[in-house]
Enzyme design. Structure first.
Site, PDB file in Angstrom:
ATOM      1  N   LYS A 139      44.425  35.247  42.971  1.00 48.85           N
ATOM      2  CA  LYS A 139      45.757  35.785  42.607  1.00 48.85           C
ATOM      3  C   LYS A 139      45.714  37.304  42.583  1.00 48.85           C
ATOM      4  CE  LYS A 139      44.576  36.998  38.159  1.00 48.85           C
ATOM      5  NZ  LYS A 139      44.344  38.377  37.734  1.00 48.85           N
TER       6      LYS A 139
ATOM      7  N   ASP B 251      44.787  32.902  32.088  1.00 47.78           N
ATOM      8  CA  ASP B 251      45.317  32.828  33.456  1.00 47.78           C
ATOM      9  C   ASP B 251      45.382  31.393  33.991  1.00 47.78           C
ATOM     10  OD1 ASP B 251      45.542  35.553  33.583  1.00 47.78           O
ATOM     11  OD2 ASP B 251      43.766  35.865  34.831  1.00 47.78           O
TER      12      ASP B 251
HETATM   13  O1  C5P Z   1      41.865  34.251  27.883  1.00 43.16           O
HETATM   14  P1  C5P Z   1      40.587  34.694  28.501  1.00 43.16           P
HETATM   15  O2  C5P Z   1      39.394  33.944  27.993  1.00 43.16           O
HETATM   16  O3  C5P Z   1      40.639  34.718  30.003  1.00 43.16           O
HETATM   17  O4  C5P Z   1      40.381  36.214  28.079  1.00 43.16           O
HETATM   18  C1  C5P Z   1      39.142  36.878  28.150  1.00 43.16           C
HETATM   19  C2  C5P Z   1      39.168  38.096  27.246  1.00 43.16           C
HETATM   20  O5  C5P Z   1      40.100  39.061  27.754  1.00 43.16           O
HETATM   21  C3  C5P Z   1      39.642  37.814  25.836  1.00 43.16           C
HETATM   22  O6  C5P Z   1      38.576  37.444  25.010  1.00 43.16           O
HETATM   23  C4  C5P Z   1      40.247  39.136  25.407  1.00 43.16           C
HETATM   24  O7  C5P Z   1      39.238  40.027  24.991  1.00 43.16           O
HETATM   25  C5  C5P Z   1      40.801  39.684  26.694  1.00 43.16           C
HETATM   26  N1  C5P Z   1      42.247  39.427  26.878  1.00 43.16           N
HETATM   27  C6  C5P Z   1      43.157  40.168  26.107  1.00 43.16           C
HETATM   28  N2  C5P Z   1      44.504  39.965  26.264  1.00 43.16           N
HETATM   29  C7  C5P Z   1      44.964  39.079  27.172  1.00 43.16           C
HETATM   30  C8  C5P Z   1      44.070  38.317  27.965  1.00 43.16           C
HETATM   31  C9  C5P Z   1      42.711  38.519  27.782  1.00 43.16           C
HETATM   32  O8  C5P Z   1      42.751  40.994  25.291  1.00 43.16           O
HETATM   33  N3  C5P Z   1      46.292  38.909  27.319  1.00 43.16           N
END
Ligand code: C5P
Length: 279
Positions: free
Chosen positions: A8, A133
């Site tokens: 993406k 995502d």
């Molecule tokens: O949700 P995911 O595990 O993909 O996110 C990885 C890291 O990215 C989270 O632990 C956080 O630190 C950061 N993140 C964030 N805000 C978001 C998405 C991700 O701070 N909207």
């Protein structure tokens, strides 16, 4: 069962201040890409297996697809054994969503294999528990995403092509958001973020990624790659997600291919088109 797990691009990524739960509120326009995808097979098996032939360190429980199957089993309240094999083509830690796309493909594949029939809404709810995502990849196409990325609204985006150029080193999403917190907040968005239909010109005019300063602070070499993409004629140059890949936008594939050929970039990644139609 073989599923395409596309990469993406975030054509716009506006990031707000860190929330109490540690996540950042986003307004982002996400599009699935045509021309760069992992191939994910989900097959019947006695016990769960998640493998990525030829790649070390992301097999078994370390893979997001494993956590997706944990979440699906919790939702279905029964074991859902299957063998997931991921043929990786999307670079890792590039901001192209490879791991999240594989996890979404594992969810969709296991749902079909075990005849759960959860339907898109429930699958997206399960996906949101796996990663920010992952719901996008269950839906695909072009979507506005808000919240931490899980609240989706369909968008229509005119066709475009992109040259994806890889940074020298991958960037961890968590590290880039932490660097974002240390920088001054980005200026308010000038372009309204709610338009549902965007032409290529509108995509270019509204292109922005608020994580760029943070990624550049962690990987200063990205600056030279961004300048090279601009010099090759890209109408806009964007950090992909939280990096480290960069995308140069072009109106057509031939334009992007000519630019890619002129670049000869170290670690060049791919020419892609978007948005890909939902699977
Ligand atoms: O949700 P995911 O595990 O993909 O996110 C990885 C890291 O990215 C989270 O632990 C956080 O630190 C950061 N993140 C964030 N805000 C978001 C998405 C991700 O701070 N909207």
């Amino acid at each position: 069962m073989r599923l395409e797990a596309p990469a993406k691009l975030n054509l716009r990524l506006l990031v707000g201040p860190r929330r109490a739960d540690g996540y950042h509120p986003l307004t982002t326009l996400m599009v699935a890409l045509d021309g760069l995808a992992d191939a994910v097979t989900v097959a019947p098996a006695e016990a769960r297996r998640v493998s990525c032939p030829g790649i070390e360190g992301i097999e078994g429980p370390d893979n997001l697809a494993w956590r997706a199957l944990d979440a699906l089993e919790a939702e279905a309240r029964r074991p859902l054994p299957c063998a997931v094999t991921i043929d990786k083509r999307i670079p890792a830690q590039a901001g192209l969503g490879g791991g999240s796309s594989d996890a979404a493909a594992a969810l969709v594949g296991a749902d079909r294999l075990h005849g759960l029939g959860l339907g898109p809404e429930r699958l997206e709810r399960v996906a949101a528990r796996v990663g920010s995502d992952v719901p996008f990849f269950v839906r695909g196409g072009a979507q506005w995403a808000e919240g931490r990325g899980e609240l989706l609204r369909p968008a229509s985006v005119g066709p475009f092509a992109a040259v994806l150029a890889r940074g020298d080193a991958g960037l961890s999403t968590g590290a880039v958001y932490a660097a974002f917190d240390r920088l001054p907040p980005p200026p308010p968005a000038v372009v309204a973020a709610s338009c549902n239909r965007l032409s290529y010109g509108e995509v270019v005019a509204g292109s922005r990624n608020d994580l760029w300063g943070a990624a550049l602070a962690l990987a200063p070499g990205l600056g030279a790659t961004a300048r090279a993409l601009a010099a090759a004629g890209a109408d806009a140059v964007l950090l992909c997600g939280s990096g480290s890949c960069l995308a140069g936008l072009f109106p057509t594939r031939p334009d992007a291919e000519t630019a890619a050929a002129s670049l000869g970039l170290h670690g060049f990644c791919a020419v892609v088109e978007g948005p890909a139609a939902p699977a």
